[in-house]
Design a protein around this motif. Structure first.
Motif, mmCIF file in Angstrom:
data_model
loop_
_atom_site.group_PDB
_atom_site.id
_atom_site.type_symbol
_atom_site.label_atom_id
_atom_site.label_comp_id
_atom_site.label_asym_id
_atom_site.label_seq_id
_atom_site.Cartn_x
_atom_site.Cartn_y
_atom_site.Cartn_z
ATOM 1 N N LYS A 149 1.000 -1.316 0.307
ATOM 2 C CA LYS A 149 -0.001 0.126 -0.122
ATOM 3 C C LYS A 149 1.078 1.018 -0.010
ATOM 4 C CE LYS A 149 -2.569 -1.158 3.797
ATOM 5 N NZ LYS A 149 -3.536 -1.483 4.904
ATOM 6 N N GLY A 150 2.290 1.271 -0.213
ATOM 7 C CA GLY A 150 2.886 1.952 -0.584
ATOM 8 C C GLY A 150 3.180 2.683 1.398
ATOM 9 N N TRP A 151 3.344 4.079 2.058
ATOM 10 C CA TRP A 151 3.219 5.070 2.670
ATOM 11 C C TRP A 151 2.070 4.463 3.588
ATOM 12 C CZ3 TRP A 151 8.250 5.840 3.917
ATOM 13 C CH2 TRP A 151 8.879 6.499 2.888
ATOM 14 N N ALA A 152 2.101 4.570 4.989
ATOM 15 C CA ALA A 152 0.873 4.033 5.643
ATOM 16 C C ALA A 152 1.352 5.119 7.317
ATOM 17 C CB ALA A 152 1.173 3.090 6.292
ATOM 18 N N VAL A 153 0.675 5.177 8.069
ATOM 19 C CA VAL A 153 0.670 6.132 8.795
ATOM 20 C C VAL A 153 -0.169 5.802 10.473
ATOM 21 C CG1 VAL A 153 -0.047 8.406 10.394
ATOM 22 C CG2 VAL A 153 0.719 8.639 7.969
ATOM 23 N N ARG A 154 0.902 5.438 11.473
ATOM 24 C CA ARG A 154 0.334 4.503 12.525
ATOM 25 C C ARG A 154 0.671 5.176 14.199
ATOM 26 N NH1 ARG A 154 5.032 -0.283 11.521
ATOM 27 N NH2 ARG A 154 7.097 0.502 11.684
ATOM 28 N N SER A 155 0.627 6.004 15.304
ATOM 29 C CA SER A 155 0.517 5.865 16.518
ATOM 30 C C SER A 155 1.513 5.258 16.975
ATOM 31 C CB SER A 155 -0.381 5.999 17.203
ATOM 32 O OG SER A 155 -0.987 7.593 18.349
ATOM 33 N N TRP A 156 2.555 5.807 17.869
ATOM 34 C CA TRP A 156 2.995 5.026 18.318
ATOM 35 C C TRP A 156 2.196 4.806 20.210
ATOM 36 C CZ3 TRP A 156 9.011 6.409 19.025
ATOM 37 C CH2 TRP A 156 9.244 6.005 17.222
ATOM 38 N N ASP A 157 0.991 5.798 20.147
ATOM 39 C CA ASP A 157 0.647 5.550 21.595
ATOM 40 C C ASP A 157 -0.872 5.513 20.886
ATOM 41 O OD1 ASP A 157 2.695 7.753 22.847
ATOM 42 O OD2 ASP A 157 1.670 9.102 21.227
ATOM 43 N N LEU A 158 -1.499 4.817 22.272
ATOM 44 C CA LEU A 158 -3.096 4.888 22.489
ATOM 45 C C LEU A 158 -3.941 6.141 22.237
ATOM 46 C CD1 LEU A 158 -5.489 2.286 22.995
ATOM 47 C CD2 LEU A 158 -5.141 3.022 25.859
ATOM 48 N N ALA A 162 -2.965 18.557 -1.127
ATOM 49 C CA ALA A 162 -2.368 18.346 -0.257
ATOM 50 C C ALA A 162 -0.598 17.539 -1.107
ATOM 51 C CB ALA A 162 -1.993 16.900 0.961
ATOM 52 N N GLY A 163 -1.065 17.733 -2.150
ATOM 53 C CA GLY A 163 0.156 17.282 -3.842
ATOM 54 C C GLY A 163 1.412 17.724 -3.129
ATOM 55 N N SER A 164 1.657 19.559 -2.909
ATOM 56 C CA SER A 164 2.608 20.024 -2.866
ATOM 57 C C SER A 164 3.391 20.179 -1.739
ATOM 58 C CB SER A 164 2.508 21.576 -3.846
ATOM 59 O OG SER A 164 2.243 21.727 -3.649
ATOM 60 N N CYS A 165 2.112 21.065 -0.615
ATOM 61 C CA CYS A 165 2.415 21.229 0.852
ATOM 62 C C CYS A 165 1.354 20.308 1.771
ATOM 63 C CB CYS A 165 2.462 22.262 1.219
ATOM 64 S SG CYS A 165 1.008 23.095 0.842
ATOM 65 N N GLY A 166 1.691 19.605 2.393
ATOM 66 C CA GLY A 166 0.636 18.805 3.739
ATOM 67 C C GLY A 166 1.268 18.533 5.035
ATOM 68 N N ASN A 167 0.270 17.914 5.162
ATOM 69 C CA ASN A 167 0.589 17.096 6.278
ATOM 70 C C ASN A 167 0.971 15.122 6.663
ATOM 71 O OD1 ASN A 167 -1.721 16.701 7.343
ATOM 72 N ND2 ASN A 167 -1.866 18.020 9.675
ATOM 73 N N VAL A 168 1.340 14.990 8.032
ATOM 74 C CA VAL A 168 1.074 13.363 7.695
ATOM 75 C C VAL A 168 -0.113 12.602 7.618
ATOM 76 C CG1 VAL A 168 0.839 13.339 10.202
ATOM 77 C CG2 VAL A 168 1.436 11.402 8.909
ATOM 78 N N THR A 169 -1.721 13.652 7.845
ATOM 79 C CA THR A 169 -2.710 12.695 6.552
ATOM 80 C C THR A 169 -2.670 12.324 5.973
ATOM 81 O OG1 THR A 169 -3.368 14.447 8.843
ATOM 82 C CG2 THR A 169 -5.323 13.038 7.451
#
Length: 217
Positions: free
Chosen positions: A48-57, A133-140
């Motif tokens: 799935k390419g890049w993904a996001v997860r949290s280190w916290d609950l 968010a193609g050129s600028c954005g955040n982790v979302t």
């Protein structure tokens, strides 16, 4: 200890206190305005390419992150076909359950006319604005789709009351354990994505859940 307020259930739209209110930053009606409260990590997956997860609950109902980028009119993006980081601000369509979107609870008067007239108008019109968010954005922008997601999308109004320009914030739908991939439903309508020649594009879904629809779009 991380402190935050929660949105227990997704609504059609949430009105929060804004710059014109006399309340302070601790007001309980500023749920989404406290920035990131969790340690989020962007990582690489096999399919799935890049993904996001949290280190916290992440507790259910907690605001996780806001989809940010450049505000653009959708008409400007008609000739853009290789940008996968465009989020349509489709609050009006969500409020009325248009194009397969799940209709949510709420009692916000947004247009005049019968429900049938409102639905017909929205079906004939595309969303007017989007977040690029193609050129600028955040982790979302790296959060992947899932047909059975652990986040939900919430339209929020705070500094103004224009639904076409609502803020897009992701909230936890359930308790999310540390190191679990974060996902939300992209809600694409099948056949809605085309290439530069107008041909319908298809993309297989790899969410791997029991509710997987097989295709992302």
């Amino acid at each position: 200890m991380v402190e935050f307020f929660r949105l227990i259930k997704a609504k059609d739209v949430v009105y929060e206190c804004g710059p014109g209110c006399s309340c302070g930053s601790k007001c309980i009606n500023r749920v989404s305005q406290h920035g990131l409260k969790f340690q989020l990590e962007v990582y690489r997956t096999k399919v799935k390419g890049w993904a996001v997860r949290s280190w916290d609950l992440i507790p259910a109902g907690a605001p996780v992150c806001e989809y940010t980028g450049l505000l653009r009119r959708n008409a400007e993006m008609d000739s853009v076909h290789d940008n996968d980081y465009i989020f349509d601000i489709d609050c009006l369509h969500t409020m009325h359950g248009i194009d397969g979107r799940e209709k949510r609870e709420g009692d916000v008067p947004v247009t005049s006319g019968t429900p049938e007239q409102v639905d017909a108008t929205l079906r004939e019109s595309d969303t007017e604005f989007c977040i690029d968010a193609g050129s600028c954005g955040n982790v979302t922008r790296f959060i992947n789709h899932s047909c059975e997601p652990n986040l939900f999308v919430q339209c929020i109004l705070s500094s103004h009351h224009d639904l076409r320009l609502a803020r897009i914030v992701l909230f936890a739908a359930d308790d999310i354990d540390p190191m679990t991939e974060l996902t939300y439903d992209y809600a694409y309508r099948l056949g809605s994505v085309t290439d530069e020649d107008g041909n319908v594009k298809e993309l297989e879904c790899h969410c791997g859940t029991s509710e997987c629809r097989g295709r992302l779009y």
